[in-house]
Design a protein around this motif. Structure first.
Motif, PDB file in Angstrom:
ATOM      1  N   UNK A 327      28.378  43.663  29.302  1.00 46.08           N
ATOM      2  CA  UNK A 327      29.717  44.007  29.765  1.00 46.08           C
ATOM      3  C   UNK A 327      30.678  42.834  29.777  1.00 46.08           C
ATOM      4  N   UNK A 328      30.335  41.738  29.115  1.00 43.99           N
ATOM      5  CA  UNK A 328      31.149  40.522  29.134  1.00 43.99           C
ATOM      6  C   UNK A 328      32.172  40.582  28.003  1.00 43.99           C
ATOM      7  N   UNK A 329      33.361  41.089  28.307  1.00 45.96           N
ATOM      8  CA  UNK A 329      34.410  41.313  27.313  1.00 45.96           C
ATOM      9  C   UNK A 329      35.672  40.581  27.732  1.00 45.96           C
ATOM     10  N   UNK A 330      36.325  39.924  26.768  1.00 50.15           N
ATOM     11  CA  UNK A 330      37.548  39.178  27.050  1.00 50.15           C
ATOM     12  C   UNK A 330      38.639  39.576  26.063  1.00 50.15           C
ATOM     13  N   UNK A 331      39.869  39.253  26.421  1.00 54.95           N
ATOM     14  CA  UNK A 331      41.018  39.513  25.554  1.00 54.95           C
ATOM     15  C   UNK A 331      41.309  38.282  24.715  1.00 54.95           C
ATOM     16  N   UNK A 332      41.560  38.478  23.400  1.00 56.09           N
ATOM     17  CA  UNK A 332      41.980  37.379  22.529  1.00 56.09           C
ATOM     18  C   UNK A 332      43.163  37.838  21.684  1.00 56.09           C
ATOM     19  N   UNK A 384      25.931  30.840  32.563  1.00 53.76           N
ATOM     20  CA  UNK A 384      25.235  32.115  32.760  1.00 53.76           C
ATOM     21  C   UNK A 384      25.340  32.621  34.188  1.00 53.76           C
ATOM     22  N   UNK A 385      25.835  31.776  35.097  1.00 49.13           N
ATOM     23  CA  UNK A 385      25.892  32.201  36.497  1.00 49.13           C
ATOM     24  C   UNK A 385      27.277  32.103  37.103  1.00 49.13           C
ATOM     25  N   UNK A 386      28.072  31.143  36.694  1.00 48.69           N
ATOM     26  CA  UNK A 386      29.364  30.925  37.355  1.00 48.69           C
ATOM     27  C   UNK A 386      30.491  31.563  36.563  1.00 48.69           C
ATOM     28  N   UNK A 387      31.145  32.539  37.186  1.00 48.20           N
ATOM     29  CA  UNK A 387      32.273  33.183  36.533  1.00 48.20           C
ATOM     30  C   UNK A 387      31.897  33.841  35.225  1.00 48.20           C
ATOM     31  N   UNK A 388      30.699  34.439  35.163  1.00 49.57           N
ATOM     32  CA  UNK A 388      30.196  34.954  33.895  1.00 49.57           C
ATOM     33  C   UNK A 388      31.124  36.003  33.293  1.00 49.57           C
ATOM     34  N   UNK A 389      31.811  36.770  34.121  1.00 47.39           N
ATOM     35  CA  UNK A 389      32.680  37.824  33.599  1.00 47.39           C
ATOM     36  C   UNK A 389      34.131  37.388  33.489  1.00 47.39           C
ATOM     37  N   UNK A 390      34.418  36.126  33.725  1.00 48.33           N
ATOM     38  CA  UNK A 390      35.800  35.664  33.744  1.00 48.33           C
ATOM     39  C   UNK A 390      36.424  35.780  32.358  1.00 48.33           C
ATOM     40  N   UNK A 391      37.689  36.182  32.324  1.00 46.09           N
ATOM     41  CA  UNK A 391      38.442  36.225  31.084  1.00 46.09           C
ATOM     42  C   UNK A 391      39.402  35.033  31.098  1.00 46.09           C
ATOM     43  N   UNK A 392      39.195  34.042  30.230  1.00 43.98           N
ATOM     44  CA  UNK A 392      40.027  32.828  30.269  1.00 43.98           C
ATOM     45  C   UNK A 392      41.529  33.125  30.134  1.00 43.98           C
ATOM     46  N   UNK A 393      41.883  34.207  29.442  1.00 44.21           N
ATOM     47  CA  UNK A 393      43.295  34.521  29.252  1.00 44.21           C
ATOM     48  C   UNK A 393      43.984  34.889  30.574  1.00 44.21           C
ATOM     49  N   UNK A 394      43.199  35.217  31.594  1.00 42.85           N
ATOM     50  CA  UNK A 394      43.781  35.620  32.875  1.00 42.85           C
ATOM     51  C   UNK A 394      43.793  34.508  33.907  1.00 42.85           C
ATOM     52  N   UNK A 395      43.224  33.368  33.559  1.00 40.47           N
ATOM     53  CA  UNK A 395      43.152  32.278  34.525  1.00 40.47           C
ATOM     54  C   UNK A 395      44.445  31.497  34.595  1.00 40.47           C
ATOM     55  N   UNK A 396      44.851  31.078  35.780  1.00 41.60           N
ATOM     56  CA  UNK A 396      46.016  30.181  35.882  1.00 41.60           C
ATOM     57  C   UNK A 396      45.620  28.792  35.432  1.00 41.60           C
ATOM     58  N   UNK A 397      46.542  28.050  34.898  1.00 38.97           N
ATOM     59  CA  UNK A 397      46.289  26.660  34.528  1.00 38.97           C
ATOM     60  C   UNK A 397      46.759  25.784  35.674  1.00 38.97           C
ATOM     61  N   UNK A 398      45.873  25.675  36.688  1.00 36.00           N
ATOM     62  CA  UNK A 398      46.206  24.892  37.872  1.00 36.00           C
ATOM     63  C   UNK A 398      45.261  23.706  37.970  1.00 36.00           C
ATOM     64  N   UNK A 399      45.745  22.641  38.574  1.00 34.76           N
ATOM     65  CA  UNK A 399      44.944  21.427  38.695  1.00 34.76           C
ATOM     66  C   UNK A 399      43.843  21.608  39.727  1.00 34.76           C
TER      67      UNK A 399
END
Length: 399
Positions: A327-332, A384-399
Protein backbone atom coordinates in the motif's frame (compact mmCIF):
# COMPACT_ATOMS: atom_id res chain seq x y z
CA UNK A 1 -2.76 -3.47 -4.02
CA UNK A 2 -5.82 -5.39 -2.81
CA UNK A 3 -6.68 -6.49 0.72
CA UNK A 4 -9.14 -9.38 0.98
CA UNK A 5 -11.10 -8.93 4.17
CA UNK A 6 -14.48 -9.67 5.70
CA UNK A 7 -16.33 -10.64 7.82
CA UNK A 8 -13.95 -13.52 8.14
CA UNK A 9 -12.38 -14.63 4.83
CA UNK A 10 -11.38 -18.06 6.16
CA UNK A 11 -15.07 -18.81 6.75
CA UNK A 12 -15.39 -19.00 2.95
CA UNK A 13 -12.10 -20.60 1.90
CA UNK A 14 -13.13 -21.53 -1.66
CA UNK A 15 -14.24 -17.96 -2.40
CA UNK A 16 -11.03 -16.61 -0.85
CA UNK A 17 -8.88 -18.99 -2.89
CA UNK A 18 -10.74 -18.07 -6.08
CA UNK A 19 -10.26 -14.34 -5.54
CA UNK A 20 -6.61 -14.78 -4.54
CA UNK A 21 -5.85 -16.90 -7.59
CA UNK A 22 -7.48 -14.41 -9.95
CA UNK A 23 -5.67 -11.41 -8.48
CA UNK A 24 -2.21 -12.93 -8.21
CA UNK A 25 -2.67 -14.21 -11.75
CA UNK A 26 -3.13 -10.61 -12.88
CA UNK A 27 0.07 -9.55 -11.12
CA UNK A 28 -1.67 -7.73 -8.25
CA UNK A 29 -0.19 -7.42 -4.78
CA UNK A 30 -2.60 -9.09 -2.38
CA UNK A 31 -2.85 -9.31 1.40
CA UNK A 32 -5.55 -10.73 3.63
CA UNK A 33 -7.14 -9.62 6.91
CA UNK A 34 -8.21 -12.53 9.10
CA UNK A 35 -8.62 -13.23 12.80
CA UNK A 36 -6.95 -16.63 12.04
CA UNK A 37 -9.30 -18.45 14.41
CA UNK A 38 -10.24 -20.79 11.54
CA UNK A 39 -6.68 -21.25 10.26
CA UNK A 40 -5.59 -24.83 9.62
CA UNK A 41 -2.39 -26.12 7.99
CA UNK A 42 -4.44 -27.18 4.97
CA UNK A 43 -6.18 -23.82 4.50
CA UNK A 44 -3.13 -21.60 4.90
CA UNK A 45 -1.02 -24.03 2.88
CA UNK A 46 -3.33 -23.59 -0.11
CA UNK A 47 -3.25 -19.82 0.30
CA UNK A 48 0.54 -19.84 0.35
CA UNK A 49 0.61 -21.98 -2.79
CA UNK A 50 -1.60 -19.38 -4.53
CA UNK A 51 0.90 -16.65 -3.74
CA UNK A 52 -0.35 -15.13 -0.47
CA UNK A 53 2.62 -14.05 1.60
CA UNK A 54 1.04 -11.79 4.24
CA UNK A 55 -1.91 -11.79 6.63
CA UNK A 56 -2.91 -9.05 9.06
CA UNK A 57 -4.66 -10.39 12.13
CA UNK A 58 -6.29 -8.83 15.17
CA UNK A 59 -5.20 -9.04 18.78
CA UNK A 60 -6.96 -7.65 21.82
CA UNK A 61 -4.92 -8.44 24.92
CA UNK A 62 -2.13 -10.55 26.36
CA UNK A 63 -4.56 -11.59 29.09
CA UNK A 64 -6.62 -14.59 27.86
CA UNK A 65 -9.70 -13.75 29.90
CA UNK A 66 -9.65 -10.12 28.76
CA UNK A 67 -9.18 -11.13 25.13
CA UNK A 68 -12.06 -13.61 25.28
CA UNK A 69 -14.25 -10.86 26.76
CA UNK A 70 -13.35 -8.27 24.13
CA UNK A 71 -13.85 -10.77 21.29
CA UNK A 72 -17.05 -12.07 22.83
CA UNK A 73 -16.06 -15.72 22.63
CA UNK A 74 -14.64 -18.14 25.18
CA UNK A 75 -11.46 -19.72 23.83
CA UNK A 76 -10.76 -16.92 21.34
CA UNK A 77 -7.29 -16.27 22.79
CA UNK A 78 -6.15 -19.86 22.29
CA UNK A 79 -7.61 -20.04 18.78
CA UNK A 80 -5.87 -16.87 17.63
CA UNK A 81 -2.53 -17.97 19.12
CA UNK A 82 -2.78 -21.34 17.35
CA UNK A 83 -3.79 -19.60 14.12
CA UNK A 84 -0.75 -17.32 14.22
CA UNK A 85 1.58 -20.27 14.83
CA UNK A 86 0.00 -22.26 12.00
CA UNK A 87 0.25 -19.37 9.54
CA UNK A 88 3.87 -18.55 10.38
CA UNK A 89 4.81 -22.21 10.02
CA UNK A 90 3.25 -22.18 6.53
CA UNK A 91 5.66 -19.43 5.46
CA UNK A 92 3.16 -16.57 5.47
CA UNK A 93 4.24 -13.35 7.18
CA UNK A 94 1.91 -12.32 9.98
CA UNK A 95 1.39 -8.75 11.15
CA UNK A 96 -0.82 -8.00 14.13
CA UNK A 97 -3.04 -5.04 14.94
CA UNK A 98 -4.44 -4.11 18.33
CA UNK A 99 -7.27 -1.61 18.73
CA UNK A 100 -6.46 0.17 21.97
CA UNK A 101 -9.36 1.11 24.23
CA UNK A 102 -9.84 1.77 27.92
CA UNK A 103 -10.07 -2.01 28.37
CA UNK A 104 -6.59 -2.94 27.14
CA UNK A 105 -4.51 0.25 27.03
CA UNK A 106 -1.98 -1.13 29.54
CA UNK A 107 -1.34 -4.34 27.55
CA UNK A 108 0.44 -2.98 24.48
CA UNK A 109 4.04 -3.80 25.38
CA UNK A 110 3.44 -7.24 26.85
CA UNK A 111 1.18 -8.16 23.92
CA UNK A 112 3.88 -7.22 21.43
CA UNK A 113 6.55 -9.08 23.37
CA UNK A 114 4.44 -12.24 23.40
CA UNK A 115 3.60 -11.96 19.70
CA UNK A 116 7.28 -11.49 18.85
CA UNK A 117 7.87 -14.88 20.40
CA UNK A 118 5.29 -16.37 18.04
CA UNK A 119 7.19 -15.10 14.99
CA UNK A 120 5.21 -11.91 14.33
CA UNK A 121 7.35 -9.26 12.64
CA UNK A 122 5.09 -6.20 12.71
CA UNK A 123 2.90 -4.95 15.51
CA UNK A 124 0.41 -2.10 15.10
CA UNK A 125 -1.60 -0.51 17.88
CA UNK A 126 -3.99 2.37 17.36
CA UNK A 127 -6.69 4.25 19.22
CA UNK A 128 -10.21 2.90 19.12
CA UNK A 129 -12.78 4.65 16.93
CA UNK A 130 -16.35 4.51 18.30
CA UNK A 131 -18.17 1.94 16.14
CA UNK A 132 -21.28 2.71 14.11
CA UNK A 133 -23.54 1.16 16.74
CA UNK A 134 -22.06 3.33 19.52
CA UNK A 135 -20.82 6.60 18.03
CA UNK A 136 -21.57 8.33 21.33
CA UNK A 137 -19.40 5.88 23.35
CA UNK A 138 -22.22 5.21 25.79
CA UNK A 139 -20.12 2.97 28.07
CA UNK A 140 -16.97 5.10 28.08
CA UNK A 141 -14.80 2.38 26.52
CA UNK A 142 -14.32 3.63 22.95
CA UNK A 143 -11.97 6.54 23.45
CA UNK A 144 -8.42 7.47 24.46
CA UNK A 145 -7.12 10.73 25.84
CA UNK A 146 -4.03 12.35 24.26
CA UNK A 147 -2.03 11.13 27.28
CA UNK A 148 -3.36 7.57 26.80
CA UNK A 149 -2.48 7.66 23.12
CA UNK A 150 1.07 8.91 23.66
CA UNK A 151 1.62 6.28 26.33
CA UNK A 152 0.65 3.50 23.91
CA UNK A 153 3.04 4.93 21.31
CA UNK A 154 5.82 5.08 23.91
CA UNK A 155 5.17 1.41 24.66
CA UNK A 156 5.43 0.59 20.95
CA UNK A 157 8.77 2.37 20.76
CA UNK A 158 9.98 0.46 23.83
CA UNK A 159 8.88 -2.76 22.15
CA UNK A 160 10.79 -1.84 19.01
CA UNK A 161 13.94 -1.07 21.01
CA UNK A 162 13.76 -4.35 22.94
CA UNK A 163 12.78 -6.74 20.12
CA UNK A 164 13.53 -5.08 16.78
CA UNK A 165 9.88 -5.44 15.72
CA UNK A 166 8.47 -2.98 13.21
CA UNK A 167 5.79 -0.91 14.92
CA UNK A 168 3.16 1.50 13.68
CA UNK A 169 -0.48 2.57 13.67
CA UNK A 170 -3.21 1.78 11.16
CA UNK A 171 -5.43 4.74 12.06
CA UNK A 172 -3.98 8.23 11.92
CA UNK A 173 -3.29 10.45 14.90
CA UNK A 174 -3.26 14.24 14.62
CA UNK A 175 0.43 15.01 14.24
CA UNK A 176 0.11 17.95 16.61
CA UNK A 177 -0.71 15.42 19.34
CA UNK A 178 2.66 13.78 18.71
CA UNK A 179 4.47 17.11 18.90
CA UNK A 180 7.98 15.62 18.70
CA UNK A 181 7.96 14.20 15.17
CA UNK A 182 11.57 13.12 15.52
CA UNK A 183 10.80 10.85 18.45
CA UNK A 184 7.53 9.60 16.96
CA UNK A 185 8.78 9.31 13.37
CA UNK A 186 7.49 5.72 13.12
CA UNK A 187 3.92 7.05 13.31
CA UNK A 188 4.13 10.10 11.02
CA UNK A 189 3.55 8.58 7.61
CA UNK A 190 0.16 6.97 8.04
CA UNK A 191 -2.07 9.98 7.52
CA UNK A 192 -5.60 9.24 6.35
CA UNK A 193 -5.57 6.81 3.39
CA UNK A 194 -9.19 7.64 2.61
CA UNK A 195 -8.49 11.36 2.22
CA UNK A 196 -5.29 10.72 0.27
CA UNK A 197 -7.32 8.78 -2.30
CA UNK A 198 -5.41 5.54 -1.72
CA UNK A 199 -8.24 3.57 -0.12
CA UNK A 200 -11.58 2.34 -1.40
CA UNK A 201 -13.62 -0.46 0.13
CA UNK A 202 -15.92 -2.78 -1.80
CA UNK A 203 -18.26 -5.15 0.04
CA UNK A 204 -18.93 -8.63 -1.32
CA UNK A 205 -22.37 -7.44 -2.50
CA UNK A 206 -20.82 -4.54 -4.44
CA UNK A 207 -21.64 -1.76 -1.98
CA UNK A 208 -18.84 0.72 -1.39
CA UNK A 209 -17.29 2.87 1.32
CA UNK A 210 -14.29 5.17 1.34
CA UNK A 211 -13.34 4.54 4.97
CA UNK A 212 -13.98 1.08 6.39
CA UNK A 213 -15.32 2.73 9.56
CA UNK A 214 -18.05 4.81 7.91
CA UNK A 215 -21.75 4.18 7.37
CA UNK A 216 -22.03 6.21 4.15
CA UNK A 217 -22.33 4.30 0.87
CA UNK A 218 -21.25 5.59 -2.54
CA UNK A 219 -23.06 3.28 -4.90
CA UNK A 220 -22.98 -0.37 -5.89
CA UNK A 221 -20.21 -1.22 -8.36
CA UNK A 222 -22.45 -3.80 -10.02
CA UNK A 223 -24.97 -1.05 -10.76
CA UNK A 224 -23.01 2.15 -11.41
CA UNK A 225 -19.50 0.81 -11.98
CA UNK A 226 -16.26 1.19 -10.05
CA UNK A 227 -15.27 4.48 -11.67
CA UNK A 228 -18.52 6.27 -10.73
CA UNK A 229 -18.61 4.82 -7.22
CA UNK A 230 -15.07 6.07 -6.61
CA UNK A 231 -15.93 9.48 -8.07
CA UNK A 232 -18.76 9.74 -5.55
CA UNK A 233 -16.18 9.81 -2.74
CA UNK A 234 -14.93 13.21 -3.92
CA UNK A 235 -15.67 14.99 -0.59
CA UNK A 236 -13.01 12.82 1.02
CA UNK A 237 -10.40 14.07 -1.45
CA UNK A 238 -11.08 17.79 -1.90
CA UNK A 239 -10.08 18.97 1.60
CA UNK A 240 -13.68 19.65 2.61
CA UNK A 241 -13.23 17.35 5.62
CA UNK A 242 -10.24 19.30 6.97
CA UNK A 243 -10.88 20.98 10.31
CA UNK A 244 -10.78 24.78 10.25
CA UNK A 245 -8.19 25.02 13.03
CA UNK A 246 -5.72 23.11 10.84
CA UNK A 247 -5.50 25.93 8.29
CA UNK A 248 -1.91 27.08 7.99
CA UNK A 249 -0.42 23.97 9.62
CA UNK A 250 2.79 22.83 7.89
CA UNK A 251 1.70 19.18 8.11
CA UNK A 252 -1.93 19.44 6.97
CA UNK A 253 -1.25 17.53 3.72
CA UNK A 254 0.25 14.63 5.69
CA UNK A 255 -2.07 14.64 8.70
CA UNK A 256 -5.37 15.54 6.95
CA UNK A 257 -6.80 16.69 10.32
CA UNK A 258 -6.43 13.25 11.89
CA UNK A 259 -9.20 10.62 11.90
CA UNK A 260 -12.44 11.85 10.36
CA UNK A 261 -14.57 9.10 11.86
CA UNK A 262 -13.33 9.99 15.35
CA UNK A 263 -14.21 13.60 14.56
CA UNK A 264 -17.68 12.55 13.39
CA UNK A 265 -18.26 10.60 16.60
CA UNK A 266 -17.10 13.51 18.77
CA UNK A 267 -18.78 16.40 16.93
CA UNK A 268 -21.35 14.99 14.52
CA UNK A 269 -19.47 16.57 11.59
CA UNK A 270 -17.02 15.05 9.11
CA UNK A 271 -14.98 18.26 9.24
CA UNK A 272 -15.15 18.40 13.04
CA UNK A 273 -12.25 18.43 15.46
CA UNK A 274 -10.47 15.15 16.08
CA UNK A 275 -10.70 14.70 19.88
CA UNK A 276 -6.94 14.10 20.06
CA UNK A 277 -6.04 17.39 18.34
CA UNK A 278 -4.04 19.79 20.52
CA UNK A 279 -3.22 22.53 17.98
CA UNK A 280 -0.52 23.38 15.45
CA UNK A 281 1.48 25.33 18.03
CA UNK A 282 2.30 22.02 19.79
CA UNK A 283 5.02 20.90 17.34
CA UNK A 284 8.44 20.85 18.99
CA UNK A 285 10.55 18.88 16.47
CA UNK A 286 9.95 18.37 12.73
CA UNK A 287 9.91 15.13 10.77
CA UNK A 288 13.14 14.49 8.82
CA UNK A 289 12.55 12.33 5.77
CA UNK A 290 16.06 12.29 4.31
CA UNK A 291 17.99 10.74 7.17
CA UNK A 292 21.42 11.13 5.52
CA UNK A 293 22.04 14.59 3.98
CA UNK A 294 25.26 13.40 2.30
CA UNK A 295 23.14 11.41 -0.18
CA UNK A 296 22.33 14.62 -2.08
CA UNK A 297 26.05 15.37 -2.36
CA UNK A 298 26.67 11.88 -3.74
CA UNK A 299 23.89 12.29 -6.29
CA UNK A 300 25.29 15.65 -7.41
CA UNK A 301 28.72 14.02 -7.74
CA UNK A 302 27.42 11.44 -10.23
CA UNK A 303 26.02 8.56 -8.18
CA UNK A 304 24.61 5.89 -10.53
CA UNK A 305 20.95 5.09 -9.96
CA UNK A 306 18.61 2.37 -11.20
CA UNK A 307 14.85 1.83 -11.06
CA UNK A 308 13.45 -1.40 -9.57
CA UNK A 309 11.77 -3.51 -12.25
CA UNK A 310 8.64 -4.10 -10.16
CA UNK A 311 7.64 -0.44 -9.69
CA UNK A 312 4.13 0.29 -10.93
CA UNK A 313 2.67 3.61 -12.07
CA UNK A 314 -0.80 4.84 -12.96
CA UNK A 315 -1.53 8.01 -14.92
CA UNK A 316 -3.95 10.42 -13.26
CA UNK A 317 -5.13 13.89 -14.29
CA UNK A 318 -1.91 15.94 -14.26
CA UNK A 319 0.26 13.52 -12.25
CA UNK A 320 1.10 9.85 -11.74
CA UNK A 321 0.70 7.56 -8.75
CA UNK A 322 3.80 5.46 -8.12
CA UNK A 323 3.45 2.24 -6.14
CA UNK A 324 6.63 0.98 -4.49
CA UNK A 325 5.16 -2.07 -2.78
CA UNK A 326 1.93 -3.11 -1.07
CA UNK A 327 0.00 0.00 0.00
CA UNK A 328 3.02 2.32 -0.24
CA UNK A 329 1.96 4.74 -3.00
CA UNK A 330 3.19 8.28 -3.64
CA UNK A 331 2.40 11.10 -6.06
CA UNK A 332 4.98 12.09 -8.71
CA UNK A 333 4.88 14.70 -11.43
CA UNK A 334 4.46 13.51 -15.01
CA UNK A 335 8.05 14.39 -16.00
CA UNK A 336 9.44 12.36 -13.08
CA UNK A 337 7.13 9.48 -13.98
CA UNK A 338 8.50 9.55 -17.53
CA UNK A 339 12.06 9.19 -16.18
CA UNK A 340 11.06 6.34 -13.87
CA UNK A 341 9.24 4.48 -16.65
CA UNK A 342 12.09 4.95 -19.12
CA UNK A 343 14.79 3.54 -16.84
CA UNK A 344 12.56 0.88 -15.31
CA UNK A 345 11.80 -0.52 -18.75
CA UNK A 346 15.35 -0.26 -20.06
CA UNK A 347 17.11 -1.45 -16.92
CA UNK A 348 19.88 1.09 -17.60
CA UNK A 349 21.66 3.05 -14.88
CA UNK A 350 21.61 6.84 -14.98
CA UNK A 351 22.97 9.86 -13.13
CA UNK A 352 21.67 13.34 -12.40
CA UNK A 353 23.61 14.65 -15.41
CA UNK A 354 21.50 12.47 -17.73
CA UNK A 355 18.31 14.27 -16.72
CA UNK A 356 17.00 17.72 -17.63
CA UNK A 357 15.21 19.78 -15.02
CA UNK A 358 15.36 17.17 -12.26
CA UNK A 359 16.90 18.09 -8.92
CA UNK A 360 19.15 16.03 -6.66
CA UNK A 361 16.59 16.54 -3.89
CA UNK A 362 13.86 14.87 -5.97
CA UNK A 363 16.10 11.88 -6.71
CA UNK A 364 17.04 11.66 -3.03
CA UNK A 365 13.36 11.53 -2.09
CA UNK A 366 12.79 8.66 -4.52
CA UNK A 367 15.91 6.90 -3.23
CA UNK A 368 14.70 7.09 0.37
CA UNK A 369 11.32 5.73 -0.74
CA UNK A 370 13.01 2.73 -2.41
CA UNK A 371 11.69 3.97 -5.76
CA UNK A 372 15.34 4.23 -6.85
CA UNK A 373 18.33 2.08 -5.99
CA UNK A 374 22.09 2.74 -5.86
CA UNK A 375 24.47 -0.21 -5.63
CA UNK A 376 27.34 2.05 -4.58
CA UNK A 377 25.42 3.49 -1.65
CA UNK A 378 24.73 1.80 1.65
CA UNK A 379 22.09 3.87 3.39
CA UNK A 380 21.97 3.00 7.06
CA UNK A 381 18.56 4.26 8.05
CA UNK A 382 15.16 2.99 9.08
CA UNK A 383 13.17 3.47 5.89
CA UNK A 384 11.29 0.25 6.55
CA UNK A 385 9.98 1.56 9.86
CA UNK A 386 10.01 5.35 10.00
CA UNK A 387 7.40 7.16 7.96
CA UNK A 388 7.06 4.16 5.67
CA UNK A 389 3.85 5.48 4.11
CA UNK A 390 4.99 9.09 3.86
CA UNK A 391 4.54 10.84 0.53
CA UNK A 392 7.49 13.24 0.06
CA UNK A 393 5.37 15.53 -2.14
CA UNK A 394 3.20 16.33 0.89
CA UNK A 395 5.98 17.14 3.32
CA UNK A 396 6.78 20.74 4.27
CA UNK A 397 10.35 21.86 3.67
CA UNK A 398 11.05 23.00 7.21
CA UNK A 399 14.34 23.10 9.06
Amino acid sequence: FVVLSGGEPLAKPKMLEYALGKMTGLGMSVSCNSNLMLATPEKVGRLRALGLDHILTSWCSSDPTEMDYIMGQVGAYEQVVNGIRTTVEAGIRVSVNTIVSQNNKTRVYESGKFLHGLGVGKFFAHRVVPPAYDRGDSHGEHHLTPADARETLDELLRLKADTGMIVGTLISYPLCMLGDLEKYADFVGRGCPSQSGHRFSINSNGETHCCVMEDEEYGNVFEIGLRQAYANTRPWHNESYHHEDCEGCHYIDVCESGCRMSALSATGRMNGRDPLMVGKEAFVKPFHFRHDPTVIERIEAGLELTVPADLRLRREDGFHLLNIRWGNTILVEDDIAAVVIKYRDSGDAFTLADLDGVTAETLADLLFKDALEADALDIEDERSTKGVSIDPSKLPRVA
